[in-house]
Design a protein around this motif. Structure first.
Motif, PDB file in Angstrom:
ATOM      1  N   MET A 230      47.353  55.261   4.314  1.00 31.08           N
ATOM      2  CA  MET A 230      48.698  55.485   4.830  1.00 31.08           C
ATOM      3  C   MET A 230      48.948  56.971   5.068  1.00 31.08           C
ATOM      4  SD  MET A 230      49.780  52.557   5.379  1.00 31.08           S
ATOM      5  CE  MET A 230      51.292  53.223   6.067  1.00 31.08           C
ATOM      6  N   SER A 231      48.322  57.843   4.287  1.00 32.04           N
ATOM      7  CA  SER A 231      48.451  59.288   4.514  1.00 32.04           C
ATOM      8  C   SER A 231      47.878  59.671   5.877  1.00 32.04           C
ATOM      9  CB  SER A 231      47.732  60.063   3.403  1.00 32.04           C
ATOM     10  OG  SER A 231      48.354  59.846   2.151  1.00 32.04           O
ATOM     11  N   VAL A 232      46.781  59.033   6.248  1.00 32.17           N
ATOM     12  CA  VAL A 232      46.186  59.292   7.568  1.00 32.17           C
ATOM     13  C   VAL A 232      47.154  58.869   8.669  1.00 32.17           C
ATOM     14  CG1 VAL A 232      44.319  58.669   9.154  1.00 32.17           C
ATOM     15  CG2 VAL A 232      43.825  59.073   6.731  1.00 32.17           C
ATOM     16  N   ARG A 237      51.143  60.153  13.053  1.00 28.65           N
ATOM     17  CA  ARG A 237      52.486  60.013  13.613  1.00 28.65           C
ATOM     18  C   ARG A 237      52.936  61.292  14.326  1.00 28.65           C
ATOM     19  NH1 ARG A 237      56.741  61.965  11.286  1.00 28.65           N
ATOM     20  NH2 ARG A 237      58.814  61.381  12.040  1.00 28.65           N
ATOM     21  N   TYR A 238      52.353  62.428  13.982  1.00 28.75           N
ATOM     22  CA  TYR A 238      52.735  63.692  14.624  1.00 28.75           C
ATOM     23  C   TYR A 238      52.508  63.657  16.134  1.00 28.75           C
ATOM     24  CZ  TYR A 238      53.351  66.135  10.149  1.00 28.75           C
ATOM     25  OH  TYR A 238      53.809  66.546   8.920  1.00 28.75           O
ATOM     26  N   VAL A 239      51.557  62.851  16.603  1.00 25.46           N
ATOM     27  CA  VAL A 239      51.290  62.821  18.040  1.00 25.46           C
ATOM     28  C   VAL A 239      52.025  61.664  18.717  1.00 25.46           C
ATOM     29  CG1 VAL A 239      49.097  64.039  17.910  1.00 25.46           C
ATOM     30  CG2 VAL A 239      49.123  61.545  17.661  1.00 25.46           C
ATOM     31  N   ASN A 240      53.025  61.136  18.041  1.00 24.76           N
ATOM     32  CA  ASN A 240      53.938  60.171  18.658  1.00 24.76           C
ATOM     33  C   ASN A 240      55.222  60.920  19.001  1.00 24.76           C
ATOM     34  OD1 ASN A 240      55.816  58.209  19.331  1.00 24.76           O
ATOM     35  ND2 ASN A 240      55.248  56.816  17.679  1.00 24.76           N
ATOM     36  N   PRO A 241      55.358  61.418  20.219  1.00 16.07           N
ATOM     37  CA  PRO A 241      56.511  62.268  20.566  1.00 16.07           C
ATOM     38  C   PRO A 241      57.843  61.531  20.443  1.00 16.07           C
ATOM     39  CG  PRO A 241      55.313  61.632  22.538  1.00 16.07           C
ATOM     40  CD  PRO A 241      54.468  61.210  21.375  1.00 16.07           C
ATOM     41  N   TYR A 242      57.843  60.235  20.712  1.00 17.38           N
ATOM     42  CA  TYR A 242      59.088  59.457  20.608  1.00 17.38           C
ATOM     43  C   TYR A 242      59.556  59.397  19.163  1.00 17.38           C
ATOM     44  CZ  TYR A 242      62.265  55.463  20.627  1.00 17.38           C
ATOM     45  OH  TYR A 242      63.356  54.638  20.450  1.00 17.38           O
ATOM     46  N   SER A 243      58.643  59.115  18.246  1.00 20.87           N
ATOM     47  CA  SER A 243      58.991  59.049  16.823  1.00 20.87           C
ATOM     48  C   SER A 243      59.412  60.415  16.292  1.00 20.87           C
ATOM     49  CB  SER A 243      57.798  58.522  16.018  1.00 20.87           C
ATOM     50  OG  SER A 243      58.070  58.555  14.631  1.00 20.87           O
ATOM     51  N   THR A 249      65.984  64.474  12.652  1.00 22.05           N
ATOM     52  CA  THR A 249      67.033  64.872  11.699  1.00 22.05           C
ATOM     53  C   THR A 249      66.721  64.383  10.292  1.00 22.05           C
ATOM     54  OG1 THR A 249      68.298  62.900  12.324  1.00 22.05           O
ATOM     55  CG2 THR A 249      68.827  64.966  13.450  1.00 22.05           C
ATOM     56  N   THR A 250      66.173  63.162  10.173  1.00 18.28           N
ATOM     57  CA  THR A 250      65.883  62.614   8.841  1.00 18.28           C
ATOM     58  C   THR A 250      64.549  63.106   8.297  1.00 18.28           C
ATOM     59  OG1 THR A 250      64.937  60.635   9.884  1.00 18.28           O
ATOM     60  CG2 THR A 250      67.252  60.543   9.227  1.00 18.28           C
ATOM     61  N   LEU A 251      63.596  63.394   9.206  1.00 23.12           N
ATOM     62  CA  LEU A 251      62.289  63.902   8.790  1.00 23.12           C
ATOM     63  C   LEU A 251      61.971  65.159   9.609  1.00 23.12           C
ATOM     64  CD1 LEU A 251      60.208  60.586   8.594  1.00 23.12           C
ATOM     65  CD2 LEU A 251      60.934  61.995   6.662  1.00 23.12           C
ATOM     66  N   PRO A 252      62.648  66.278   9.327  1.00 21.93           N
ATOM     67  CA  PRO A 252      62.428  67.504  10.107  1.00 21.93           C
ATOM     68  C   PRO A 252      60.988  67.987   9.996  1.00 21.93           C
ATOM     69  CG  PRO A 252      63.692  67.966   8.111  1.00 21.93           C
ATOM     70  CD  PRO A 252      63.609  66.487   8.220  1.00 21.93           C
ATOM     71  N   PHE A 253      60.501  68.561  11.071  1.00 19.91           N
ATOM     72  CA  PHE A 253      59.122  69.019  11.113  1.00 19.91           C
ATOM     73  C   PHE A 253      58.897  70.201  10.188  1.00 19.91           C
ATOM     74  CE2 PHE A 253      55.974  71.965  12.975  1.00 19.91           C
ATOM     75  CZ  PHE A 253      54.839  71.153  12.874  1.00 19.91           C
ATOM     76  N   SER A 254      57.785  70.166   9.468  1.00 22.47           N
ATOM     77  CA  SER A 254      57.378  71.251   8.589  1.00 22.47           C
ATOM     78  C   SER A 254      55.967  71.681   8.974  1.00 22.47           C
ATOM     79  CB  SER A 254      57.400  70.805   7.119  1.00 22.47           C
ATOM     80  OG  SER A 254      56.706  71.726   6.304  1.00 22.47           O
ATOM     81  N   THR A 255      55.814  72.939   9.350  1.00 20.76           N
ATOM     82  CA  THR A 255      54.499  73.445   9.745  1.00 20.76           C
ATOM     83  C   THR A 255      53.495  73.324   8.610  1.00 20.76           C
ATOM     84  OG1 THR A 255      55.514  75.029  11.285  1.00 20.76           O
ATOM     85  CG2 THR A 255      53.232  75.450  10.615  1.00 20.76           C
ATOM     86  N   GLN A 256      53.945  73.639   7.382  1.00 22.93           N
ATOM     87  CA  GLN A 256      53.042  73.579   6.240  1.00 22.93           C
ATOM     88  C   GLN A 256      52.569  72.152   5.980  1.00 22.93           C
ATOM     89  OE1 GLN A 256      51.672  76.196   4.644  1.00 22.93           O
ATOM     90  NE2 GLN A 256      50.408  74.594   3.708  1.00 22.93           N
ATOM     91  N   GLU A 257      53.493  71.188   6.066  1.00 24.40           N
ATOM     92  CA  GLU A 257      53.107  69.784   5.867  1.00 24.40           C
ATOM     93  C   GLU A 257      52.164  69.316   6.965  1.00 24.40           C
ATOM     94  OE1 GLU A 257      56.421  67.207   5.399  1.00 24.40           O
ATOM     95  OE2 GLU A 257      57.217  68.235   3.636  1.00 24.40           O
ATOM     96  N   PHE A 258      52.404  69.775   8.180  1.00 22.59           N
ATOM     97  CA  PHE A 258      51.534  69.409   9.299  1.00 22.59           C
ATOM     98  C   PHE A 258      50.119  69.919   9.061  1.00 22.59           C
ATOM     99  CE2 PHE A 258      49.531  70.714  13.297  1.00 22.59           C
ATOM    100  CZ  PHE A 258      49.446  69.490  13.943  1.00 22.59           C
ATOM    101  N   ILE A 259      49.993  71.189   8.714  1.00 19.39           N
ATOM    102  CA  ILE A 259      48.671  71.787   8.471  1.00 19.39           C
ATOM    103  C   ILE A 259      47.977  71.086   7.309  1.00 19.39           C
ATOM    104  CG2 ILE A 259      47.490  73.882   7.700  1.00 19.39           C
ATOM    105  CD1 ILE A 259      49.555  75.492   9.279  1.00 19.39           C
ATOM    106  N   SER A 260      48.740  70.799   6.266  1.00 16.94           N
ATOM    107  CA  SER A 260      48.171  70.123   5.099  1.00 16.94           C
ATOM    108  C   SER A 260      47.685  68.719   5.463  1.00 16.94           C
ATOM    109  CB  SER A 260      49.215  70.038   3.984  1.00 16.94           C
ATOM    110  OG  SER A 260      48.718  69.321   2.875  1.00 16.94           O
ATOM    111  N   GLY A 261      48.484  67.985   6.236  1.00 25.02           N
ATOM    112  CA  GLY A 261      48.113  66.622   6.603  1.00 25.02           C
ATOM    113  C   GLY A 261      46.892  66.570   7.494  1.00 25.02           C
ATOM    114  N   VAL A 262      46.841  67.427   8.508  1.00 26.19           N
ATOM    115  CA  VAL A 262      45.702  67.444   9.424  1.00 26.19           C
ATOM    116  C   VAL A 262      44.451  67.948   8.708  1.00 26.19           C
ATOM    117  CG1 VAL A 262      44.788  68.340  11.598  1.00 26.19           C
ATOM    118  CG2 VAL A 262      47.211  67.748  11.416  1.00 26.19           C
TER     119      VAL A 262
END
Length: 372
Positions: A230-232, A237-243, A249-262
């Motif tokens: 599920m973490s994968v 989900r980052y490459v789903n522009p619609y989502s 607003t409920t799940l604001p983007f975080s650069t650190q979380e993005f880098i960590s996830g990828v």
């Protein structure tokens, strides 16, 4: 050539999503279903009467596909009065056990408590399990299912968080009231209706809770069996522009979380991940511009829109495009592969060993994609 240094074993989520349904403890419904299926399977008069009453052939549930049992329950609940009519007829065939099966079915319908329990069991299965089955259908579809998987599972999780404590599943409160009316005099003599209803609700919670807990343990628990997988999907989900736009607003983007996830995927070098992070603000701004006035009821429409987005904008975001390409290689279900095998068998049959490989490949591709 890029290789998956740390490959992951992906489970078939669509099948796993309906496994909670097996945890529901509905013995009256289970026994009724077994007798009904066995009767229709062995009795030609029963087959004929079913078609006459329901105006369709009987849908036998598959042994390995639990959602087919849900589909049968849906038919029985919607056609409850038709089911009563069917059981009332003389539909026993020549099988020596047909008479006993029909007798048991008639006994359930004749006993007010058993009949009410069967009807309540049907309501429980159809109202509680519908989100699992719907999610299963979605993830068994074609297209970029991997980039919507996280949202699909979270939608199901939110459904149970909302409804489970108070049993407010669609249609279930009225079914509980009707059941209480039917059994209070015989099962709860001398008790007030409110107390009897509380007792019934407590019993129903015990029926449903194992199924919901199984789902939570598998999909939403931090230490769950599918937590790594599920973490994968959360990262994809980052490459789903619609989502990303819809949940900004409920799940604001975080650069650190993005880098960590990828980074946790172990598929890219650090400089490639940094390039993706640099592209993200422009990508998110475009996503808002494109999808700002859109709302898709159908997941299929959402996936088509996302695929169009990347087809039109793949050159703008070369780093993120790599993540999209990897996302498209991951299937949350084995259903698509199974459809290819079925298509191969139905198209070529035993002659597949005589056909040329390139001809078979071209034929299957044309048929699978409906010659578009």
């Amino acid at each position: 050539m890029r290789t998956y240094v740390y490959s992951k074993d992906f489970a078939c989520l669509s099948h796993t999503l309906v496994h909670p349904g097996k945890k529901l403890n509905t013995p009256t419904l289970k026994k009724f279903k077994e007798d009904l299926c066995a009767l229709v399977r062995s009795s030609y008069p029963a087959k004929e009467r079913w078609v006459d009453v329901f105006d369709e052939t009987f849908k036998f549930p598959g042994a390995t596909r639990w959602y087919s049992f849900f589909e049968l329950c849906d038919i029985l609940l919607i056609g409850w009065e038709l089911l009563v009519t069917f059981v009332a007829g003389d539909v026993a065939g020549e099988d020596v056990d047909d008479g006993a099966r029909l007798t048991r079915l008639k006994a359930v319908m004749a006993d007010s408590v058993q009949r009410a329990t069967l009807l309540l069991d049907l309501h429980i299965v159809t109202s509680v399990c519908r989100p699992w089955v719907k999610a299963c259908y979605t993830l068994e579809g074609n297209g970029a299912c991997s980039i919507i998987t996280w949202d699909v599972v979270q939608e199901v999780a939110g459904f149970y968080t909302l409804h489970q404590p108070n049993l407010t599943y669609p249609g279930l409160p009225q079914a509980l009231d009707d059941y209480c009316d039917a059994v209070q005099a015989s099962s709860f003599p001398g008790m007030s209706r409110a107390y009897a209803l509380d007792m019934i609700k407590a019993r129903i919670r015990r029926v449903i809770e194992p199924a919901v807990e199984y789902f939570q343990d598998m999909f939403t628990s931090v230490a769950g069996e599918l937590s790594d997988q599920m973490s994968v999907y959360k990262t994809l989900r980052y490459v789903n522009p619609y989502s990303m736009h819809l949940n900004s607003t409920t799940l604001p983007f975080s650069t650190q979380e993005f880098i960590s996830g990828v980074s946790a995927l172990n598929w890219f070098q650090r400089h490639e991940i940094d390039d993706m992070a640099v592209e993200m603000p422009r990508y998110l701004a475009l996503a808002t511009s494109v999808f700002g006035g859109e709302f898709y009821v159908s997941r299929d429409d959402e996936m088509k829109a996302v695929q169009r987005f990347w087809a039109e904008n793949r050159i703008r975001y070369p780093a993120l495009r790599m993540l999209v390409k990897y996302a498209l290689t991951i299937a949350p279900s084995s259903a698509a592969a199974e459809r290819v095998f079925s298509l191969l068998k139905s198209t070529f049959g035993l002659n597949q060993n005589l056909a040329l490989e390139d001809y078979m490949e071209l034929s299957i591709m044309l048929n699978y994609n409906k010659r578009r």
